[in-house]
Design a protein around this motif. Structure first.
Motif, short mmCIF file in Angstrom:
data_model
loop_
_atom_site.label_atom_id
_atom_site.label_comp_id
_atom_site.label_asym_id
_atom_site.label_seq_id
_atom_site.Cartn_x
_atom_site.Cartn_y
_atom_site.Cartn_z
N THR A 527 0.83 -1.20 0.00
CA THR A 527 0.00 0.00 0.00
C THR A 527 0.86 1.25 0.00
OG1 THR A 527 -1.71 1.21 1.21
CG2 THR A 527 -0.12 -0.04 2.53
N ARG A 529 -0.23 4.05 1.41
CA ARG A 529 -0.78 4.91 2.46
C ARG A 529 0.28 5.31 3.49
NH1 ARG A 529 -6.06 2.24 4.92
NH2 ARG A 529 -5.80 4.08 6.28
N VAL A 580 0.97 7.27 8.60
CA VAL A 580 -0.07 6.71 7.74
C VAL A 580 -1.02 7.81 7.29
CG1 VAL A 580 -1.88 4.98 7.55
CG2 VAL A 580 0.13 4.52 8.96
N ASP A 581 -1.34 7.81 6.02
CA ASP A 581 -2.27 8.78 5.43
C ASP A 581 -1.83 10.22 5.65
OD1 ASP A 581 -3.91 6.73 4.52
OD2 ASP A 581 -5.04 6.66 6.41
#
Length: 597
Positions: A527, A529, A580-581
């Motif tokens: 991912t 992210r 994250v994000d």
């Protein structure tokens, strides 16, 4: 003519750099989901295996078996990314222990196989699935190594004997006697190349030697690891050598033989461990040089040994010619030794991580045996160069005076007396008797000529042994790769909703360890992210405070870190902090046993 050929060879070798497969590493398992030894509360939807480089699945793939040996996956191999393989599981997978068996092909053409064991519901029972993994067939392994030996030996003889006959021989009519040997060597090399393809198909599919006959398998094998290019270049080179051996035109035959030999020896650099090296272009040049010098050595030994047999009952005038050939071969071999060791050193630096690998790994031990055999052969060659050949020279009246004059200077620089051998057609020296044969001329001291034939035979036997050992080396994972699988740690934890973290640490021993940090999203695909990570390691039981380990990004969701801080055995704590994000900071912890059973 030889200068022109050698100069243009530089261009050919430079082109070989560009053709060399630019792969970065031999494939190694870096993680899985579920992890090896993991016990799950409920059956996963899929099983994913991840590697440190792109892998191919055309020959093998991934299967998941229950304790009875029945498949519980849906059959189709999915590719979440180029360095991972995945299969979805059937609905209603029961509790029990399962084995996920993988068989893939790395970028260098080597087959990588193994298994991951996990449990659903019950305690994990490895013994229940121990006999389900597909093991390597000893027959397939043996055929593969024999075929590789034939390919190597055929090329070394064909290319080396061609060079010896064209550029080191004295030009007498018996030079044509090498042609049948060259042609047989070409056929042997071709048979060996076919055998390599057949064995690779069997190894890659996990089937028998008839696997090559299955639809699409031959093409799949040739598309992996540069093997197709290697076989094509080898075939072109062998064809040129074969045609050159039958031509009467010296100029055309010289060109075809020389460039055909270059193509044949260069074909081995297009596949195999050369592609594994950290600097593949340098490794390709070193590989081509190494094989070319070995061909010169092997071809020279065989050519000289045959020449001594053919001329053992020859006319007296041939003695000087034969000695001149021996001198030229000795000079070429002496120069080749330095090149051989330099190129061998360059190749070994790409496959060994340190001197300890020569003892601690199968690849290193095999390489050490090869070096010892080479040194033994070199000792015999040195005896020929600096003892036997000078002694034989002194038996020739036309060389005796020059040899005596040069003794003092030769002793100072280590070189034997140098003389110009008589050419074909020269009148035999009057001081030689008229017995009519080499053995008659040296009847007062026939030992050196007989001994030279014997030592050349010993060198040939040693070289064949070196080729056989090399065939084992090219099918053995390099030491810097094989050490990765010593006792790795592999675990996956949940970071936040939709994001998991897999930590793969290897080798799991006291000293330097490498950490692969992989963040996974839905479907166990990497991912994007996660924007950045930081890593610390600590050993509270030994009062070792957290130590920061720099991590380098390898791609979206994938980082790698290496540390030598784990210098004490114990249960180490590894913490990975991720953003994250873009703004959420998440900390994941692992307890990793280092140097403990």
């Amino acid at each position: 003519m030889l200068r022109v050929l050698l100069a243009s060879a530089v261009l050919v070798l430079s082109g070989g750099w560009l053709l060399a497969s630019p792969a970065g590493a031999h494939a190694v398992l870096t993680g899985s989901s579920p992890g090896d030894g993991e016990r799950l509360g409920e059956a996963p939807e899929s099983v994913t295996i991840r590697f440190n480089e792109p892998v191919g699945t055309e020959l093998g793939g991934l299967t998941v078996l229950d304790q009875t040996g029945e498949r519980v996956d849906r059959g189709d191999v999915l590719r979440p990314s180029s360095d991972s393989v995945q299969v979805e599981l059937d609905d209603g997978v029961d509790v029990g222990t399962y084995l996920a068996s993988y068989r893939v092909v790395s970028a260098d053409g080597h087959v990588i196989s193994g298994a991951v064991v996990f449990a659903v519901g019950d305690d994990l029972d490895r013994d229940a699935v121990a006999g389900l993994a597909i093991s390597d067939d000893p027959l397939v392994v043996g055929v593969g190594r024999l075929a590789q030996t034939l390919a190597f030996l055929g090329v070394l003889v064909a290319a080396g004997l061609t060079f010896f006959g064209r550029f080191l021989h004295d030009g007498a009519t018996d030079r044509g006697g090498y042609a049948p040997f060259i042609r047989v060597a070409c056929v042997v090399a071709a048979v060996g190349a076919v055998g390599v393809v057949v064995a690779r198909a069997a190894e890659g599919t996990g089937g028998g030697l008839d696997a090559i006959a299955s639809d699409g398998i031959a093409g799949a094998v040739l598309r992996t690891g540069g093997l197709g290019w290697s076989v094509a270049v080898l075939a072109l080179g062998l064809a040129a050598i074969y045609v050159a051996s039958a031509l009467r035109s010296s100029t055309v035959a010289d060109g075809l033989g020389f460039y055909g030999s270059l193509l044949a020896v260069g074909s081995f650099a297009l596949t195999g461990h050369t592609a594994d090296a950290p600097q593949p272009l340098l490794a390709a040049l070193a590989d081509v040089t190494h094989v070319a010098v070995a061909a010169l050595w092997v071809g020279g030994l065989l050519g000289m040994w045959l020449l001594l047999r053919w001329r053992r009952n020859g006319s007296p005038g041939q003695l000087a010619d034969t000695t001149g050939v021996a001198l030229r071969l000795s000079t070429a071999a002496a120069v080749s030794v330095a090149v051989l060791f330099a190129s061998g050193l360059a190749l070994s630096t790409g496959t060994l991580s340190g001197p300890g690998d020569l003892i601690d790994t199968a690849y290193g031990r095999t390489l050490a045996v090869k070096v010892l055999v080479v040194l033994a052969v070199l000792a015999v060659a040195a005896y020929n160069r600096w003892a036997l050949v000078p002694h034989i020279l002194r038996q020739l009246p036309e060389f005796a005076d020059e040899a005596d004059d040069d003794d003092a200077s030769s002793a100072s620089d280590g070189e034997p007396p140098v003389a110009t051998a008589a050419r074909p057609g020269d009148e035999p020296t009057a001081a030689l008797d008229e017995g009519g044969s080499v053995l008659t001329m040296v009847r007062d001291d026939p030992g050196p000529w007989q001994q030279l034939r014997g030592t050349l035979r010993l060198e040939l036997i040693g070289v064949v042994a070196v080729v056989a050992i090399t065939a084992v080396l090219v099918t053995t994972p390099p030491a810097r790769i094989s050490e990765l699988g010593a006792d790795p740690f592999n675990d996956t934890v949940t970071v936040t909703e939709g994001v998991d973290l897999n930590l793969f640490l290897t080798p799991g021993e006291v000293g330097t360890n490498t950490l692969h940090i992989t963040y996974l999203g839905p479907g166990n695909a990497t991912t994007d992210r996660v924007g950045s990570v930081s890593v610390t390691v600590a050993l509270p039981a030994a009062d070792v405070a957290p130590i920061t380990v720099p991590a380098n990004g390898l791609g979206p969701g994938h980082w790698i870190a290496s540390t030598d801080a784990m210098a004490v055995a114990g249960l180490w704590q590894v913490e990975v902090t991720a953003r994250v994000d873009g703004f959420n900071q998440e900390v994941s912890s692992f307890e990793v046993p280092i140097g403990e059973p």
